[in-house]
Design a protein around this motif. Sequence first.
Motif, PDB file in Angstrom:
ATOM      1  N   SER A 238       0.831  -1.200   0.000  1.00 23.26           N
ATOM      2  CA  SER A 238       0.000   0.000   0.000  1.00 23.26           C
ATOM      3  C   SER A 238       0.866   1.251   0.000  1.00 23.26           C
ATOM      4  CB  SER A 238      -0.950  -0.033   1.196  1.00 23.26           C
ATOM      5  OG  SER A 238      -0.313  -0.594   2.322  1.00 23.26           O
ATOM      6  N   GLY A 239       1.415   1.542  -1.172  1.00 28.70           N
ATOM      7  CA  GLY A 239       2.272   2.722  -1.319  1.00 28.70           C
ATOM      8  C   GLY A 239       1.457   3.983  -1.561  1.00 28.70           C
ATOM      9  N   GLY A 242      -0.739   4.597  -4.680  1.00 26.46           N
ATOM     10  CA  GLY A 242      -1.974   3.826  -4.782  1.00 26.46           C
ATOM     11  C   GLY A 242      -3.061   4.386  -3.873  1.00 26.46           C
ATOM     12  N   HIS A 243      -2.717   5.414  -3.148  1.00 27.16           N
ATOM     13  CA  HIS A 243      -3.673   6.054  -2.223  1.00 27.16           C
ATOM     14  C   HIS A 243      -4.682   6.875  -3.010  1.00 27.16           C
ATOM     15  CE1 HIS A 243      -5.096   8.736   1.008  1.00 27.16           C
ATOM     16  NE2 HIS A 243      -4.638   7.814   1.862  1.00 27.16           N
ATOM     17  N   GLU A 244      -5.868   6.994  -2.445  1.00 31.45           N
ATOM     18  CA  GLU A 244      -6.938   7.764  -3.085  1.00 31.45           C
ATOM     19  C   GLU A 244      -6.508   9.221  -3.357  1.00 31.45           C
ATOM     20  OE1 GLU A 244     -11.474   7.853  -1.752  1.00 31.45           O
ATOM     21  OE2 GLU A 244     -10.200   9.034  -0.440  1.00 31.45           O
ATOM     22  N   ALA A 245      -5.751   9.783  -2.437  1.00 30.31           N
ATOM     23  CA  ALA A 245      -5.326  11.180  -2.579  1.00 30.31           C
ATOM     24  C   ALA A 245      -3.878  11.309  -2.106  1.00 30.31           C
ATOM     25  CB  ALA A 245      -6.247  12.086  -1.765  1.00 30.31           C
ATOM     26  N   PRO A 246      -2.913  10.925  -2.951  1.00 24.33           N
ATOM     27  CA  PRO A 246      -1.520  10.894  -2.500  1.00 24.33           C
ATOM     28  C   PRO A 246      -1.060  12.244  -1.957  1.00 24.33           C
ATOM     29  CG  PRO A 246      -1.708  10.027  -4.748  1.00 24.33           C
ATOM     30  CD  PRO A 246      -3.065  10.469  -4.338  1.00 24.33           C
ATOM     31  N   PHE A 247      -1.535  13.319  -2.553  1.00 23.00           N
ATOM     32  CA  PHE A 247      -1.028  14.628  -2.146  1.00 23.00           C
ATOM     33  C   PHE A 247      -1.823  15.261  -1.003  1.00 23.00           C
ATOM     34  CE2 PHE A 247       1.240  13.608  -5.912  1.00 23.00           C
ATOM     35  CZ  PHE A 247       2.510  14.086  -5.633  1.00 23.00           C
ATOM     36  N   THR A 251      -2.187  10.215   7.013  1.00 25.57           N
ATOM     37  CA  THR A 251      -1.468   9.088   7.604  1.00 25.57           C
ATOM     38  C   THR A 251      -2.273   7.791   7.486  1.00 25.57           C
ATOM     39  OG1 THR A 251      -2.283   9.887   9.705  1.00 25.57           O
ATOM     40  CG2 THR A 251       0.037  10.318   9.209  1.00 25.57           C
ATOM     41  N   ASP A 252      -3.567   7.896   7.173  1.00 30.21           N
ATOM     42  CA  ASP A 252      -4.374   6.688   6.977  1.00 30.21           C
ATOM     43  C   ASP A 252      -4.400   6.319   5.500  1.00 30.21           C
ATOM     44  OD1 ASP A 252      -5.016   6.540   9.637  1.00 30.21           O
ATOM     45  OD2 ASP A 252      -6.775   7.833   9.400  1.00 30.21           O
ATOM     46  N   TYR A 253      -4.229   5.019   5.244  1.00 30.96           N
ATOM     47  CA  TYR A 253      -4.254   4.560   3.849  1.00 30.96           C
ATOM     48  C   TYR A 253      -5.684   4.327   3.396  1.00 30.96           C
ATOM     49  CZ  TYR A 253      -3.429   1.850  -0.363  1.00 30.96           C
ATOM     50  OH  TYR A 253      -3.428   1.410  -1.656  1.00 30.96           O
ATOM     51  N   ARG A 254      -6.053   4.977   2.305  1.00 32.36           N
ATOM     52  CA  ARG A 254      -7.338   4.685   1.638  1.00 32.36           C
ATOM     53  C   ARG A 254      -7.018   4.350   0.193  1.00 32.36           C
ATOM     54  NH1 ARG A 254      -8.279   9.559   3.692  1.00 32.36           N
ATOM     55  NH2 ARG A 254      -8.524  10.496   1.634  1.00 32.36           N
TER      56      ARG A 254
END
Length: 398
Positions: A238-239, A242-247, A251-254
């Motif tokens: 989970s990099g 691949g997050h819903e909103a990288p920018f 701190t929570d991965y979605r």
Amino acid sequence: MTTDFTATRAAFALPEGVIYLDGNSLGPLPKAAAARIADCVTGEWGEMLITAWNRAGWMEMPRRLGDRIGRLIGAAPGTVVLGDTLSIKVYQALASALELRPDRRVILSDTGNFPSDIYMADGLVRTLGQGYELRTVAPEAVEDAISLDLAVLMLTEVDYRSGRRHDMARLIAKAHDAGALVVWDLAHSAGALPVDVAGADADFAIGCTYKYLNSGPGGPAFIYVAPRLAAEVRPALSGWLGHEAPFAFDTDYRPGAGIERMRVGTPPILQMAALEAAMDIWDRVEMADVRARSIELTEAFITGVEAACPGLALASPRDPERRGSQVSFRHPEGYAIMQALIARGVIGDFRAPDILRFGFTPLYTTLADVEGAVAVLAEVIGGALWDREAFRRRAPVT
Ligand SMILES: *Cc1c(COP(=O)(O)O)cnc(C)c1O
């Protein structure tokens, strides 16, 4: 036939005096790649600096190129993304598939699979603990080994050594009937033969781009997730990209939308620039034409070699429908024979313990190349030209 293979051949830089039968391992240089990479380096990186992520569209490259590869493997736009190497994609697909079958513990693969796929599965099993198990059976025994405790069937469609091809649609149907998911490695399929991941109802598919697709050494891999699963998949790797909103830097991965969540970290832009140049060639190619020409080339090679070199035993299926786009022969002195061939400008490769492997890539390989290769092979075998100490000395890469 709608593909102009004279034009595709002209689009590759092929060294004079070489018959290249190893595009199944490392595709040759598309002529346009050097200029495209130079432009990416000086025009984009050099001029735009960090603004190139937006202005040159770098951030969307893994998706854009994924769509272009998707056309070759029967995947709809928005279902394929690029990144990392194939070994990483094996891990990622397998981990996600296992998580979708939480009540099951068994991964099934076959003993002909590429070792890295097996190693990655083995490493994942060790990390997971909890009774997870990797079972491997002979390729011919896979169908009968699909059992009701199976979580994931993980196979490579075309065997890297022999070119033997699994019946993808049939094995998917059987695995789905048993309640399992299927991960397909298309390393020796993408760009080699028509693949229909959506039509065959594959769950996950992965493959590399530096073999038949010609992205150059170290080119990124691709991953496909069936749209019916994409929103459910929880990426184990989970990099941030691949997050819903990288920018947003939460701190929570979605997980991101659909296939975006299978991205991990910063994509290799220069390598993807090379792949772009290669895809400009692939965009003008029909896989049905590639397959027809590939069968013509492999059939001619088998007929020629069997007539001229009785000491070589065919290690690939004789029925072209049962093999990919490569032909292998066995000989106890296979390594030395391959070195003697390479010294005479016919480049294939050797796979332990005794396999001489030749890849046939219609984009730039012709029947004249096949005839030339058969003639050189006949000379090397007929005159025992391989029987020299220098040809037996093993290099690190075979
Ligand atoms: C070539 C190949 C690989 C190589 O993986 P990388 O991580 O790209 O080095 C893995 N699996 C299969 C089936 C292959 O053919």
